[in-house]
Write a protein that holds these residues in place. Structure first.
Motif, PDB file in Angstrom:
ATOM      1  N   LEU A 165      -7.318   4.669  -0.194  1.00  0.00           N
ATOM      2  CA  LEU A 165      -7.397   3.153  -1.194  1.00  0.00           C
ATOM      3  C   LEU A 165      -8.533   2.459  -2.057  1.00  0.00           C
ATOM      4  O   LEU A 165      -9.044   1.778  -2.697  1.00  0.00           O
ATOM      5  N   LEU A 180     -10.452   4.844  -3.401  1.00  0.00           N
ATOM      6  CA  LEU A 180      -9.804   5.336  -4.817  1.00  0.00           C
ATOM      7  C   LEU A 180     -10.483   3.465  -6.398  1.00  0.00           C
ATOM      8  O   LEU A 180     -11.389   3.960  -6.969  1.00  0.00           O
ATOM      9  N   GLN A 181     -10.902   3.779  -4.976  1.00  0.00           N
ATOM     10  CA  GLN A 181     -10.936   1.391  -5.560  1.00  0.00           C
ATOM     11  C   GLN A 181     -12.723   1.600  -6.652  1.00  0.00           C
ATOM     12  O   GLN A 181     -12.839   1.282  -7.364  1.00  0.00           O
ATOM     13  N   ALA A 224       2.238   1.871  -3.680  1.00  0.00           N
ATOM     14  CA  ALA A 224       1.536   2.290  -4.317  1.00  0.00           C
ATOM     15  C   ALA A 224       1.013   3.228  -4.445  1.00  0.00           C
ATOM     16  O   ALA A 224       0.398   4.628  -5.018  1.00  0.00           O
ATOM     17  N   ARG A 233      -9.537   5.596 -16.959  1.00  0.00           N
ATOM     18  CA  ARG A 233      -9.151   6.084 -15.648  1.00  0.00           C
ATOM     19  C   ARG A 233      -9.425   7.516 -15.801  1.00  0.00           C
ATOM     20  O   ARG A 233      -9.669   8.321 -14.797  1.00  0.00           O
ATOM     21  N   GLN A 267       0.783  -1.220  -0.091  1.00  0.00           N
ATOM     22  CA  GLN A 267      -0.429   0.198  -0.668  1.00  0.00           C
ATOM     23  C   GLN A 267       0.740   1.310   0.300  1.00  0.00           C
ATOM     24  O   GLN A 267       0.818   2.335  -0.733  1.00  0.00           O
ATOM     25  N   LEU A 309      -6.336   4.424  -9.737  1.00  0.00           N
ATOM     26  CA  LEU A 309      -5.493   4.257  -9.449  1.00  0.00           C
ATOM     27  C   LEU A 309      -4.526   5.493  -8.541  1.00  0.00           C
ATOM     28  O   LEU A 309      -4.845   6.564  -9.272  1.00  0.00           O
ATOM     29  N   PRO A 310      -4.245   5.125  -7.499  1.00  0.00           N
ATOM     30  CA  PRO A 310      -2.832   5.906  -7.169  1.00  0.00           C
ATOM     31  C   PRO A 310      -2.056   7.202  -7.813  1.00  0.00           C
ATOM     32  O   PRO A 310      -1.594   7.798  -7.165  1.00  0.00           O
ATOM     33  N   GLU A 311      -1.335   6.168  -8.662  1.00  0.00           N
ATOM     34  CA  GLU A 311      -0.436   7.130  -9.626  1.00  0.00           C
ATOM     35  C   GLU A 311      -1.289   7.611 -10.459  1.00  0.00           C
ATOM     36  O   GLU A 311      -0.576   8.918 -10.902  1.00  0.00           O
ATOM     37  N   GLN A 350      -7.234   1.724 -20.528  1.00  0.00           N
ATOM     38  CA  GLN A 350      -7.391   1.498 -19.253  1.00  0.00           C
ATOM     39  C   GLN A 350      -6.962   2.578 -18.792  1.00  0.00           C
ATOM     40  O   GLN A 350      -7.453   3.200 -17.809  1.00  0.00           O
TER      41      GLN A 350
END
Length: 462
Positions: free
Chosen positions: A283, A286-287, A230, A411, A227, A292-294, A407
């Motif tokens: 997280l 975000l999900q 990420a 995002r 985590q 995604l974190p980045e 993908q």
């Protein structure tokens, strides 16, 4: 002959299955025997294939006896230079005499300058962790040296295998090769007590391998490290001026993250618990949004949003015909290995080697069938047929890239929709991320402060 043929086929298959294989200290794999190569064992049959593909000499492998089933499987394993080991959990006490014969064969092979590969954990689990080592490797090494009065010159070469995602197609592997270990220092200890000498050598091998792999003590610790990776890895790469795609740098960062987790768990477990909860909340948020974190760092500029959208649309529209061509010709040979692997075993550790091995046959077979079909039905021949066949794997890789781009675009669209339509939600995310960064930066500063001799330009720990 069979070993040579399969080794070269697997070399090609590895380059296809993995997006990138990086070897640290590759020159150490070029040493000749007598040599025992030891490694961690997270990915079953994939592990010996990866390491052996970089070594020029023929290698004998120790494998558990349950693999040597009667019929073609036992025949194949013997042809691939595999030596059965009869573990107590597999055969009970009856395997002692058989293992004596196995050890004798290893002594003889090493005595003639051979190379032996052993996985001293004894079994394979897909974890970022080195499990307790069995003493068999040390007993074989010391026994072989003892037969030559410790003048054999045997070395033990430790190798750490670090997979980004062991079961996923087009993932990465970082092969971390350690310093070869000589055994002269164990001569006196072995003469006095072979049992204690074997245990002492095993302890040393464990320490060496733990330095070469990502080693977490528990699943919870590994989950927290993942985590933090990420959310925080990109920041560390940028602040430490590291190459963003360099596996060795990422490896060192992860080692530092795990070291810092152990540091704070010992001194302030409540702080670690609070960080876990905040990371999990962020997280999960975000999900739930499909992000995604980045992809969540700062509010985007309108000009970049517009240009990026046009660029992505142009790529998706222009590339669509190539994508369709690639899907039509590669879908079945790509899908079948995964389906067959899941039908043959429920152990996830076997998925990757099975998929790669099956794929070595499905793709050539399907490409051959397609080539014969277009020659018979469309009349393609000569260079036109060659060009058509070359286009099959090329467009297959394009399909993977195209799907990844879809993908990413999805995002980005979600993120930009939040920016324009649900700015409150986006602001909450950015505030959450900002608080996490402050917590992680403070922890990093405190952790580094515990090492007074650490120089800023070489810091690699959070």
């Amino acid at each position: 002959m069979l070993y040579f043929l399969l080794k070269n086929l697997f070399r090609i298959a590895l380059r296809v299955f993995f997006k990138r294989i990086t070897v640290n200290n590759r020159q150490r794999l070029l040493g000749e025997g007598p040599l025992i190569v030891i490694s961690n064992h997270p990915n079953t049959l994939m592990d010996p294939v990866v390491t052996a593909s970089f070594m020029k000499q023929e290698i004998y492998f120790l494998a558990k006896s349950s693999f040597f089933k009667p019929g073609w499987q036992g025949w194949l394993f013997h042809k691939l230079f595999m030596i059965p080991v009869y573990r107590r959990e597999d055969v009970g006490d009856s395997g002692t005499a058989q293992n004596d014969a196995t050890f004798s064969k290893c002594y003889e092979f090493l005595g003639t300058g051979g190379t032996l590969m052993v996985f001293p954990e004894g079994n394979s689990f897909m974890q970022r962790r080195l499990r307790p080592l069995k003493t068999g490797t040390a007993r074989i090494a010391l026994g072989a040296e003892a037969q030559h009065d410790f003048n054999l010159g045997l070395k033990i070469l430790p190798v750490g295998l670090n997979y980004s995602d062991p079961s996923r197609f087009r993932s990465e592997v970082f092969v971390n090769v350690g310093e070869p270990l000589s055994l002269e220092a164990y001569k006196e200890a072995y003469v006095q007590d072979p049992f204690k000498a074997a245990h002492a050598l095993t302890d040393q091998l464990k320490e060496i391998l733990e330095e070469l792999v990502i080693h977490s003590e528990t699943d919870e610790e590994d989950q927290l490290a993942r985590q933090i990776e990420a959310v925080y890895q990109d920041t560390l790469v940028r602040e430490l001026d590291l190459a963003p795609t360099e596996p060795e740098e990422k490896f060192l960062i992860t080692k530092g993250i795990l070291q810092s987790i152990k540091y704070f768990e010992a001194r302030d477990p409540q702080r670690v618990h609070a960080l876990k909860e905040e990371l999990q909340e962020y997280l999960s948020h975000l999900q739930s949004l499909g992000l995604l974190p980045e992809g969540v760092k700062q509010a985007p500029q309108k000009s970049k949003v517009a240009w990026g959208t046009l660029e992505t649309l142009a790529y998706l529209v222009l590339g669509f015909p190539v994508y369709v061509f690639g899907v039509i010709h590669n879908y079945l040979p790509y899908l079948l290995p995964a389906k067959i692997a899941k039908a043959l075993t429920k152990d996830i550790e076997f998925y990757a080697p099975m998929m790669m091995t099956i794929g070595m046959f499905t793709f050539p077979i399907f490409y051959t069938i397609i080539g014969l079909a277009v020659h018979a039905w469309l009349g393609l021949s000569g260079w036109a047929l060659v060009a058509y066949l070359v286009a099959l794997p090329v467009t297959g890789f394009f399909v993977l890239h195209y799907w990844h781009r879809i993908q990413v675009a999805r995002r980005h669209w979600i993120f930009f929709s939040l920016f324009y339509r649900r700015s409150t939600v986006l602001q909450q995310l950015l505030e959450q991320r900002k608080r996490l960064m402050q917590v992680l930066e403070a922890a990093r500063a405190e952790f580094l402060g515990s090492f007074p001799e650490t120089k800023p330009k070489t810091e690699t720990h959070p």
